[in-house]
Every structure is written in C-alpha cells, then in structure tokens.
Design an enzyme around this catalytic site. Structure first.
Site, PDB file in Angstrom:
ATOM      1  N   LYS B  86      -8.115   7.940  15.119  1.00 28.89           N
ATOM      2  CA  LYS B  86      -9.115   7.274  14.287  1.00 28.89           C
ATOM      3  C   LYS B  86     -10.230   6.764  15.195  1.00 28.89           C
ATOM      4  CE  LYS B  86      -9.328   3.580  10.736  1.00 28.89           C
ATOM      5  NZ  LYS B  86      -8.532   2.548  10.020  1.00 28.89           N
ATOM      6  N   SER B 161      -8.725   2.808   5.190  1.00 32.40           N
ATOM      7  CA  SER B 161      -9.848   3.222   5.985  1.00 32.40           C
ATOM      8  C   SER B 161      -9.550   4.404   6.908  1.00 32.40           C
ATOM      9  CB  SER B 161     -10.352   2.048   6.812  1.00 32.40           C
ATOM     10  OG  SER B 161      -9.362   1.608   7.708  1.00 32.40           O
ATOM     11  N   SER B 185      -4.487   0.396   5.483  1.00 32.02           N
ATOM     12  CA  SER B 185      -5.368   1.495   5.886  1.00 32.02           C
ATOM     13  C   SER B 185      -4.682   2.686   6.530  1.00 32.02           C
ATOM     14  CB  SER B 185      -6.457   0.971   6.828  1.00 32.02           C
ATOM     15  OG  SER B 185      -7.462   0.313   6.082  1.00 32.02           O
TER      16      SER B 185
END
Lengths: 470, 470
Positions: B86, B161, B185
């Site tokens: 990420k 996210s 997330s």
C-alpha cells in the site's frame, strides 16, 4: 520467645513487620488499630494528613480480622494491617473528595479496585488522606481541607499530590498508605517525607475507582516505611481488571518475591550523567552529593553502573505537553462539578481547566504524539540497563512560602510516560535535616527488580529515618 | 514428481503455494516476478491498483533471490515471493504518496519496519498500491491517482482504504500485499474483493514508516488470496520495534503455526445476535443469509457457538469520536503539506481536517475516553468466547455512484478499538456475483486462533473465488 506487646512500638512497625507479628499472634489487629487511631487523634492536628478517619469501619474490620485469625481463616499477610487511602480512591459509603471542596458530598457507591483488593486481603482501612486539590499539584497546600504539613519541618510541604499519604506514613499514623501518581505524586512525597513508594508498571494495578487526573498517565500504588512493605502491598493490589481499559496481565515470569537483597551482582544500573542540567537551579547540593554516595553503595553491592543520558527526552518540553493532557482531561472529569459549583474549586485550578478548554484538538493530538515518543527512548535505555537510578527529587521539602520548582518532576515523570515501574527509597537527610530520596526506574514489568534494588540499597545504607516528635 | 513450470498458473499461487514451489525448485523467483510484471502491464489499466510499479527493483531482487537459493542461502519462506505495498508504507528511494497529490514527491529515505522485514525475508517488492486519499475513506475513489476498481464489477469500489491491495491481490497482480487498517481498511477491501486479510493484534507488527491516519488506532498487516498466506506473511512481519511506541513483545506462548484446521472442537465462537440492528439499512440480505450459513459451517467444524451482544459498544457513537481523533491527528500529520500545497488535497479531505482543527482539546480528550471504554467490553467478551464472528462488511462492493454506508465499519472497527486481531475470509458470492466476507475477531494476541478459525472455515466452505477476466 514471647514478646511483650506493650513494649512493641506498634506504630513503628510498618506493614511487613506488623504482618509478621500478627501472623505469630504476638499482636492483635485491634491493638494495632487502636494504637493508630490514638496516635492520629494525638498527633494529626500538627500534620492534617487525614481528611477523614473511618474510625468505626476500622474498628469493625479489626475485630473481624482477629476473629478470622482465631478461626484459622486469615486472608493473607495484610489481614489486620491498618492502611489509609489517598482521598481520590473510592471507599464505598465514604466521600471521595479528591481534595476538592466541590466534592465534599461525593460519597462513593462502591469500592475502587484497590480498595476491594485491600479489603479482600483483610486490611483495616483507617481513613482518607489529604492531597493536592484534584491531584493537580505537588505541595498539598490544600485550601479546602487545610494544608498538610511535613513531619520533618513545621510549615514545610510534605510534597504531593499524595502529601497526606507521605506525611501519615512518615509520622506513623498508618502502617502503609495508597497514593496515586501521574507525574510523580507517589514518589515526590515519599522523597520529601523519608519513606518508600512505588509507581507500578502501567496496567499492573487497576486505577478503576481512583478519581483521574490524566487517564493515560495515572497510576495507583503503595507508600510505606520500608521497601519490603511495598512488596507485600503490591502483591495484594495487583490483578487484572476487565473494567480498567489499561489493565494488563503481567508476564508469566512476574514475581513478587524480593529474593536476594544482599547483592546486586549481575544487574546493570544506569547513572544519569546530566542530573545537574535536568534539575537546573532546583538541584540541592546535598542531593547531588547523596546521589554520588548512593552510586558507590550500589557499586559496593555488586551492581554494574553504566552512564546513560536519556537522549531525546527533554523533560521540560514533554512536561508542558503533559500539562495540556492533564488540563484537557480535567475539563472532562470535573465538567459537572465545575458547572454546578465553580466556587468549590480554587481559582488556580479553574485557570488550568480554562487553559485546557482554550486549546485545540490538534494541539492535544500533538501533545499525545510527543509523549508517545518517550517510549522508544525508554526501550533503548532498558535494552542497555535493568534500571536507571536518579535522585527522586532534585531538592528536599520546602516552605509553603516558596514556589514549587519547575523541575520537581524532572526524574519521576519519565516513568509515567514510559509506563515503567519506579521506586523511591530514602537517601538520608540533608544538612538541614530533611529527607532525600533515591529513585530506581526499571523496565516495564520489572517492578520486582526495582524493588529489589531499592531494598538492597536500603539495607546497605541503613538510614532508618524517623521524624522527631513522631 | 517434476512439475512443468510453464503449465503452472504462477499468478494464481498466492504466497504459501508459491513459497512451496520455490522451495522445491520447481519455479524461480525471476519467472514468478516476470509473470506478475507482465500481468500488471496487461491488466492493471482496468483496475488502476498500482500507483507505482518498482520494476527494476523487483527484477534485481528476483535475480538475487534465485542466486541465494542456488547458493543454499535462502532467507526464509518468503524468499522470492512477489509482494506489493500500500502506498502509505515507506520503501527507501520510492515516493510514499499516501494517495495524496501533495505527497507525489515525498521520496522515503528509509524503509518502513515492515518493508525492511519483507526485504530481510527475501520478498520481491513489486510496487506501491493505490489507496483512499490519506487512508481517510473506504472507497479508493482517488482523485489524484485515479479511481481503483473492483475486479469483480466494472465501476465498483474495491473498498478501502487499502483498495489497491484488495484489487491487486484478487486480480493476481501480486502474490500478497500489505495494507493498513485504522477502522477496517484491510478487512473492508478483503471482503469486497474476495480475498483474506488480517489486522494483527496492536503492537505485534510495528507501524513505523507507515504514514499515520490515527496514531492510536493504526495497524499494518497482510492481505492475500488464502489464510495460509497470511500466516506465512505475518510471521515475517512481526517483531518488537523499539522505535514504535506501541510495539509490544508477544507472550511467550505466541505461535504462528496454524495447527489443526480440520476441527474447531474446543473453541467457543460468539455469534453477534444484533447484526441487523448494527448494520441498519446497509445490511445486504445475501450477507445475512451467508452469515447464517457460515455459522452452520463453524458448528459442523465442532466449534461451540455462543450468542453475544457487545453490550456497551455503540458503533455509531464511538465512530463519530474516532473520526474526531482521526481528523485531529490528520491536522498534525499533514500540517506542513496542508500549508505548502493545500490544492494537493481534495476539498473533502481539507474539510475533515478543518473540522478537527475547530474542535477543543477537552472534546478530543473525551473522545479518547469513550474509545478506551470499548476495552472493558472486549475484555468481558473474550472472557466468554475465544473469538466473535460477524460479517466483515454489512454489504458487498457498490458502484462509485452510490454513497458509502455509514455502518460500513460496524463490524471491523471494534477490533481497532480493542487492539484485537481480526481476520476477514471470503464467504462466497452474493446473487449479484460480488464477494462477501466473514470476520473472526479474537482476543488480543490470539492472532493465530483467529487465523485458524478462518482457515478451517475456508477449507470447509471451499469457495475458491476468482474474478472473471483476471
């Protein structure tokens, strides 16, 4: 050998020695309790260490304790030992003033976790002890309940915020006491009053039912004449509490056994090289000299002394952020009372809360972030040494006419930020005859290591302090 | 038996199976890496799951891995396995955008703790994955780097996210990925994309070098096709980090071994009785039906199912406090960039920060206090059951044209407040063909128990999801 109980200095025994005599049947809980109640009546007018004496509860508890012992159903070493509690700790049916005028009638509905633990261990609760207003200060110059005085010097502070606990233990008005500690409030009065006190590892002793000062920094712990007393009390107080968000189970290896207190061989103790810089103007030369002597004692006990600096930990900077955290929390904790009875707080206290109210949420978030940054400093320190030793306070007790030095918490507060156990033990008297304190701060969950170091130093230094007239 | 590597679906192996074939010498790290790089080039234009592909770094790492293996110096099971991160996780020399336009040129000077751990384990870093702006949202509708799409349905969110991580793993564009999780997330995109993901116990995996969203709630963890992949990755990622204030040593009994995944006999799993109330309008009937079926699977595996309610935990109330904590922290974290380049943030993001800035310190202090109150709820829950099982999300992925339901984190956020490990595992497809997720949240430090439950369910349910066209 039978001992003549009438010749024993009952109120000089402290916790562990009283427990031993009780266990041997040489004294009774009733005799012990009556001795303390009589002494409080005779002497506490000079000190004002008690806000409330729970005489009837104490007498009943003492009778019950003796009955249990007779029946062979003793609850543990504390059974029958008279203990007093700082007045921010709930005792069911008794007001928890927190040293705040507005809280005079705030009678607790149930016991704090630690109160319940003491009762379950059979301890006799003698009463509630004076403290700095709301625990927000370190002198115990309490306007609502009267100033509390240091038994070593008239007109001098016993320290704070657990000033009543320090004064009462030092003067022999209880065998041991509980205090609470957010930046040093157990260890400062321990230092100023010539007694021992421990702020345990965060999470070891539940703070449920202790009126908060700052949720994330508050601790509760024992104060007593000698280190062995602290170990006995800590064992009774510790325990996992589902209702305290910060309560934690200790590692499986955790022990309450002091073991060898004659030698510290194999232990590494950090000597803080810049105590003069950190203490600033407040550093008493007698404290600095006492610290050097104490280091020699530790060396003679076999400890390896290692120079450490706490690089990255700026006490003054962190302290101002901790103050914001405290004052924001105070606005939450006392919101109802501040609205209902603003006059029940001093103007100084209200100013602190107002400061907290005027700050923004991101400023508080940044303060928390800065406090969190102390943990890596502590982790690196404790990778290198088992504990750090410093003076407990840079100075001795001072007159109420003098201002509180800003660096008073320069050595104690680190342990609150780090969640580390920290023990203050007497380091002798200054030339002016005032107690000084030595502080051992160990890695989290090494409470017993800190106590063991303090006990070894105590035995080797052999100060045996006692204030004149008490 | 020799396997023909050209006939293996290299990009369908995930982590554990790839590790096994690498160990047996049946595939090479170079072949695996080239297969993923080729697939990213061919397919990611549809998904936009990568913000940056670190092609050269990956090729070099793959060659080195094969050389190590040839020399008998393999670093561990992850050696040669291609992993993507990420884009809020630092990789030295690569920008950490955090999905924020203003951070396009914020090249990381050093590796995050988890990046260093992956490199030390020999993993091949494929690149940086798309995410919701600043991790502050759950759709990955990223204005600066382009929307990321769900491989199961064009024009639909992959969740967030960590949406890029979810999409890339589901589409076989990496063997496994790292995500971060503050309220859900990791687990929301795992649920929406039909993959597995774990938010570990707070403190087990260091978050140093992961761009924060909320200091006290952030976690980092692995996302991968199967539960066994998570166990292998978690073992590589875990470790005490002195420089992360929240890093903790796991108990001595901690293990990464999944052991028996055929039977859950002896384990008590809580069934949340009021999921419909907690999910509100957002509850998809297919999810509710899938949850009931999953409970039957768990029962058939020998688990004892116990009804639980999480009394005292009001998700909506706590969520609004968590939002304040997030937005106050965001104002601190992005202070410099917000001043330097306000246009490099979306108006929505800036509004959130402005909200945080306008709140008072005591309001934030009260929010922290409310969040802390979740811990006792969790402690009581986990005194009764080993884990609680819920849907991971009340609904499946939705079109970017639809608003995000307010109860999207109704089941995931509890684990962040409690510091508890929480694993999402595929629960089949809805009638519309969209993945659903099942969530196991276990007591702190029982990460392996949560993984074991998820693995047993996975094996028994045997969904083997794979999006069409990927």
């Amino acid at each position: 050998m039978n001992v003549d109980a009438t010749r024993i200095d009952l109120c000089g025994l402290g916790v562990a020695a009283a427990a031993e005599l009780l266990a041997r049947g040489e004294i009774s809980a009733v005799a012990l309790t009556e001795a303390y109640l009589g002494r409080i009546k005779a002497l506490d007018r000079k000190l004002n260490s008690y806000i409330a004496v729970t005489e009837n509860l104490a007498r009943t508890a003492a009778v019950e304790s003796d009955a249990r012992r007779k029946a062979g159903r003793t609850l543990g070493p504390l059974d029958g030992v008279p203990i007093a509690l700082k007045d921010n700790i709930d005792v069911a049916g008794v007001a928890t003033t927190g040293g705040i005028g507005a809280r005079r009638k705030h009678v607790a509905e149930s016991d704090a976790f630690v109160t319940a633990k003491l009762k379950a261990a059979g301890a006799v609760i003698l009463g509630k002890l004076n403290m700095h207003e709301g625990a927000h200060g370190a002198t115990t110059a309490n306007e609502a309940f009267g100033y509390c005085y240091n038994p070593y010097s008239e007109g001098f502070t016993p320290g704070g915020s657990s000033g009543g606990s320090g004064a009462a233990v030092a003067a022999g008005l209880c065998a041991g006491a509980l205090g609470s500690d957010t930046l040093g409030s157990i260890r400062i009065p321990s230092s100023f009053c010539g007694i021992s006190g421990i702020k345990p590892t965060q999470g070891l002793v539940s703070v449920r039912g202790v009126l908060p000062l700052a949720f994330s920094l508050d601790h509760v712990g024992p104060m007593a004449p000698r280190v062995a007393d602290l170990a006995v009390m800590l064992q009774a107080l510790a325990g996992v509490d589902f209702d305290d968000p910060l309560s934690l189970a200790p590692p499986n290896s955790f022990s309450f056994n002091l073991d060898d207190t004659k030698s510290l061989a194999g232990l590494r103790i950090g000597r803080l090289t810049d105590i003069a810089v950190r203490a600033g103007d407040a550093l008493d030369p007698d404290v600095a000299a006492g610290y050097d002597k104490a280091l020699n004692v530790l060396k003679s006990l076999g400890a390896t002394i290692v120079d450490v600096t706490l690089e990255g930990f700026d006490h003054n900077k962190v302290r101002s952020r901790a103050m914001l955290i405290i004052e924001a929390d105070l606005a939450v904790i006392h919101a109802d009372d501040l609205e209902r009875d603003p006059g029940g707080f001093t103007p100084g206290f209200r100013e602190g809360v107002d400061y907290g109210r005027q700050q923004s949420a991101p400023k508080l978030a940044a303060a928390f972030e800065m406090l969190r940054e102390v943990k890596p400093v502590a982790a690196k320190l404790f990778a290198n040494v088992d504990a750090i030793v410093t003076p407990a306070t840079p100075c001795t007790a001072f007159s109420f006419k003098q201002p509180m030095p800003k660096t008073l918490t320069a050595f104690t507060a680190f342990a609150n930020y780090a969640g580390a156990p920290s023990v203050s033990v007497p380091m002798g008297l200054s030339k002016a005859g005032l107690p000084m304190g030595l502080l051992f701060t160990a890695r989290p969950w090494a409470d017993i290591t800190a106590l063991r170091m303090a006990a070894a130093y105590e035995a080797a230094a052999n100060w045996n302090l006692r204030p004149k007239g008490f």
